[in-house]
Design an enzyme around this catalytic site. Structure first.
Site, PDB file in Angstrom:
ATOM      1  N   GLY A   1       0.784  -1.240   0.000  1.00  0.00           N
ATOM      2  CA  GLY A   1       0.000   0.000   0.000  1.00  0.00           C
ATOM      3  C   GLY A   1       0.808   1.279   0.000  1.00  0.00           C
ATOM      4  O   GLY A   1       0.362   2.290   0.554  1.00  0.00           O
ATOM      5  N   SER A   2       1.966   1.283  -0.666  1.00  0.00           N
ATOM      6  CA  SER A   2       2.718   2.548  -0.680  1.00  0.00           C
ATOM      7  C   SER A   2       2.058   3.576  -1.605  1.00  0.00           C
ATOM      8  O   SER A   2       2.062   4.777  -1.297  1.00  0.00           O
ATOM      9  CB  SER A   2       4.179   2.313  -1.065  1.00  0.00           C
ATOM     10  OG  SER A   2       4.316   1.975  -2.412  1.00  0.00           O
TER      11      SER A   2
ATOM     12  N   ARG B   1     -15.474 -15.415  -9.019  1.00  0.00           N
ATOM     13  CA  ARG B   1     -15.027 -14.029  -9.155  1.00  0.00           C
ATOM     14  C   ARG B   1     -16.214 -13.072  -9.009  1.00  0.00           C
ATOM     15  O   ARG B   1     -16.135 -12.039  -8.357  1.00  0.00           O
ATOM     16  CB  ARG B   1     -14.415 -13.871 -10.552  1.00  0.00           C
ATOM     17  CG  ARG B   1     -13.097 -13.171 -10.579  1.00  0.00           C
ATOM     18  CD  ARG B   1     -12.494 -13.269 -11.957  1.00  0.00           C
ATOM     19  NE  ARG B   1     -11.392 -14.208 -11.981  1.00  0.00           N
ATOM     20  CZ  ARG B   1     -10.163 -13.958 -11.548  1.00  0.00           C
ATOM     21  NH1 ARG B   1      -9.864 -12.766 -11.075  1.00  0.00           N
ATOM     22  NH2 ARG B   1      -9.225 -14.861 -11.583  1.00  0.00           N
TER      23      ARG B   1
ATOM     24  N   ARG C   1      -5.861  -8.564  -8.576  1.00  0.00           N
ATOM     25  CA  ARG C   1      -6.956  -9.484  -8.860  1.00  0.00           C
ATOM     26  C   ARG C   1      -7.621  -9.037 -10.149  1.00  0.00           C
ATOM     27  O   ARG C   1      -7.967  -7.850 -10.277  1.00  0.00           O
ATOM     28  CB  ARG C   1      -7.926  -9.339  -7.701  1.00  0.00           C
ATOM     29  CG  ARG C   1      -8.867 -10.384  -7.326  1.00  0.00           C
ATOM     30  CD  ARG C   1      -8.451 -11.546  -6.564  1.00  0.00           C
ATOM     31  NE  ARG C   1      -9.425 -12.574  -6.921  1.00  0.00           N
ATOM     32  CZ  ARG C   1      -9.108 -13.759  -7.301  1.00  0.00           C
ATOM     33  NH1 ARG C   1      -7.862 -14.124  -7.349  1.00  0.00           N
ATOM     34  NH2 ARG C   1     -10.036 -14.619  -7.626  1.00  0.00           N
TER      35      ARG C   1
ATOM     36  N   HIS D   1       0.059   1.099 -13.274  1.00  0.00           N
ATOM     37  CA  HIS D   1       0.814  -0.061 -13.753  1.00  0.00           C
ATOM     38  C   HIS D   1       2.300   0.321 -13.805  1.00  0.00           C
ATOM     39  O   HIS D   1       2.644   1.398 -14.306  1.00  0.00           O
ATOM     40  CB  HIS D   1       0.318  -0.464 -15.142  1.00  0.00           C
ATOM     41  CG  HIS D   1       1.063  -1.640 -15.694  1.00  0.00           C
ATOM     42  ND1 HIS D   1       0.855  -2.931 -15.235  1.00  0.00           N
ATOM     43  CD2 HIS D   1       2.028  -1.724 -16.632  1.00  0.00           C
ATOM     44  CE1 HIS D   1       1.667  -3.747 -15.881  1.00  0.00           C
ATOM     45  NE2 HIS D   1       2.393  -3.042 -16.730  1.00  0.00           N
TER      46      HIS D   1
ATOM     47  N   GLY E   1      -9.843  -5.533 -20.933  1.00  0.00           N
ATOM     48  CA  GLY E   1      -8.528  -6.072 -21.323  1.00  0.00           C
ATOM     49  C   GLY E   1      -7.479  -5.653 -20.303  1.00  0.00           C
ATOM     50  O   GLY E   1      -7.371  -4.474 -19.971  1.00  0.00           O
TER      51      GLY E   1
END
Ligand code: GAR
Length: 211
Positions: free
Chosen positions: A15-16, A68, A94, A112, A146
């Site tokens: 969690g930075s 899910r 996830r 990302h 995607g």
């Protein structure tokens, strides 16, 4: 500031990035209020970190659900309970189903650790070193079905330096992530990053060069 957007941060680990966002949102002029932190892993160190910062933090253990979509139904219920406008993925590891992602289209963002569309998926720093790129970095993007494919909101670039290990590079990119994510989230909250077709139009400040 009046009319701040209500955001939940989803995490899976340390969690930075979450901490950087919470810190930015301590400024009353920041256009987002962090109303909840939710982890799919009960042991995520980020949960304690969020609580120390005074933010409601909870775990929804994905392993407790048969599918899910059952997990996502539980998550959705908690997001509704917190009356959330924006969902912010910060090291949330996830994959989500297309219906869940589509229900949050334009309101769910991710960070990302690579300059997308290069190096989607895992082990981005190892792959950047293998590819011999001279610039690496991070990307904030809208989440679409995607994986790591959604419209890019902002990017930060860092150099790859001689002798770098994957750990060196990861640390340099992470530092850039902590700068980039609060800026990108604010742009989204202010309505300054609308999706036009498949893209977000480039605006001043969408690209940072760090270090
Ligand atoms: C960050 O580097 C983030 O970009 C990455 O996980 C790390 C989480 O660190 N996310 C992904 O790889 C998503 N596929 P943090 O928990 O300290 O923010």
């Amino acid at each position: 500031m009046k009319g701040r957007k209500r955001a939940a941060i989803l995490i899976s680990g340390r969690g930075s990035n979450m901490a950087a966002l919470i810190e930015a949102a301590r400024n009353p002029a920041y256009p987002v209020e962090i109303v909840a932190v939710i982890s799919n892993r009960p042991g995520a160190p980020g949960l304690a970190r969020a609580r120390e910062a005074g933010i409601a933090a909870e775990a929804i253990d994905h392993k407790a659900f048969a599918s899910r979509s059952d997990f996502e139904a539980a998550l959705e219920a908690r997001l509704e309970a917190h009356v959330v406008d924006l969902v912010v993925l910060a090291g949330f590891m996830r994959l989500m189903t297309a219906p869940f992602v589509q229900s949050w289209a334009g309101r769910m963002i991710n960070i990302h650790p690579a300059l997308l569309p290069a190096f989607p998926g895992l082990a981005t720093h190892e792959r950047a070193l293998e590819a011999g790129v001279r610039l690496h970095g991070c990307t904030v993007h809208y989440v679409t079905p995607g994986m790591d494919e959604g419209p890019i909101i902002a990017q930060a670039a860092v150099p790859v330096l001689p002798g770098d290990t994957a750990l060196d590079l990861a640390a340099r990119v992470l530092h850039a992530e902590h700068k980039l994510y609060p800026i990108a989230l604010a742009r989204v909250a202010r309505g300054e990053a609308p999706v036009m077709g498949e893209r977000v139009e480039i605006a001043p400040g969408d690209l940072l060069f760090c270090e």
